[in-house]
Design an enzyme around this catalytic site. Structure first.
Site: not given
Ligand code: ZN
Length: 179
Positions: A35, A61-62, A65-66, A122
């Protein structure tokens, strides 16, 4: 400041390490890094390779967050702009999902141009991952639900890059046709 190639290469490596072992929920649980690679590549194609910080932010980009990656770390390792692009694409995970989704729609037009491009890339990747050749009823519901919401978010992100806007529209068309 790292050279453009090093910036993107370091970002890809950090993303691969931080998201190691994670899988996407859709399309055969493919590795999460697929991804990130897709989003980064869409951004590189959309900008003809002219914006290395944007592509690096695509890989990352994640990450806030992750994973346990912080804004400070990204600012230190990459640049203030990379850190701020990733932060702009980070949802407040303490909020319930419906509220996070609502905020993405409301906040999209307030984001920087770069963050809006990342959001579109995204959503292209996430819709694509939900398209199946022989979908179950549950997969159809998920695709319709996600696509409808993504269109609302992208409505607030458009106008910056016509190739990315068109690629999003084509992906939505493919999604609707697959149902
Ligand atoms: Zn993403």
């Amino acid at each position: 400041m790292l050279s453009p190639v090093r910036l993107v290469s370091e970002a890809a490596e950090l993303a691969a390490r931080r998201h190691n072992g994670m899988a996407r929920k859709s399309r055969g649980n493919e590795p999460y890094i697929n991804h990130l690679a897709e989003v980064a590549n869409l951004l590189a194609a959309a900008t003809e390779g002219a914006d290395a910080e944007l592509v690096a932010a695509g890989w990352l980009h994640d990450a806030i967050e992750d994973t346990d990656t912080t804004r400070e770390e990204l600012a230190h390792k990459f640049s203030e702009r990379v850190a701020s692009l990733v932060t702009e694409c980070t949802d407040d995970m303490s909020l319930p999902k419906p509220e996070r989704r609502r905020r993405q729609v409301i906040d999209a037009p307030k984001k920087s141009a770069g963050a809006r491009l990342i959001k579109i890339a995204d959503k292209i990747s996430n819709i694509g991952a939900r398209i199946h050749s022989d979908p179950t009823a549950e997969e159809c519901d998920d695709l319709m639900d996600y696509t409808g919401w993504a269109e609302q978010v992208v409505a607030g992100c458009r106008g910056e890059n016509s190739w990315l806007d068109t690629t999003f529209d084509d992906t939505v068309l493919t999604a609707r046709t697959s149902l």
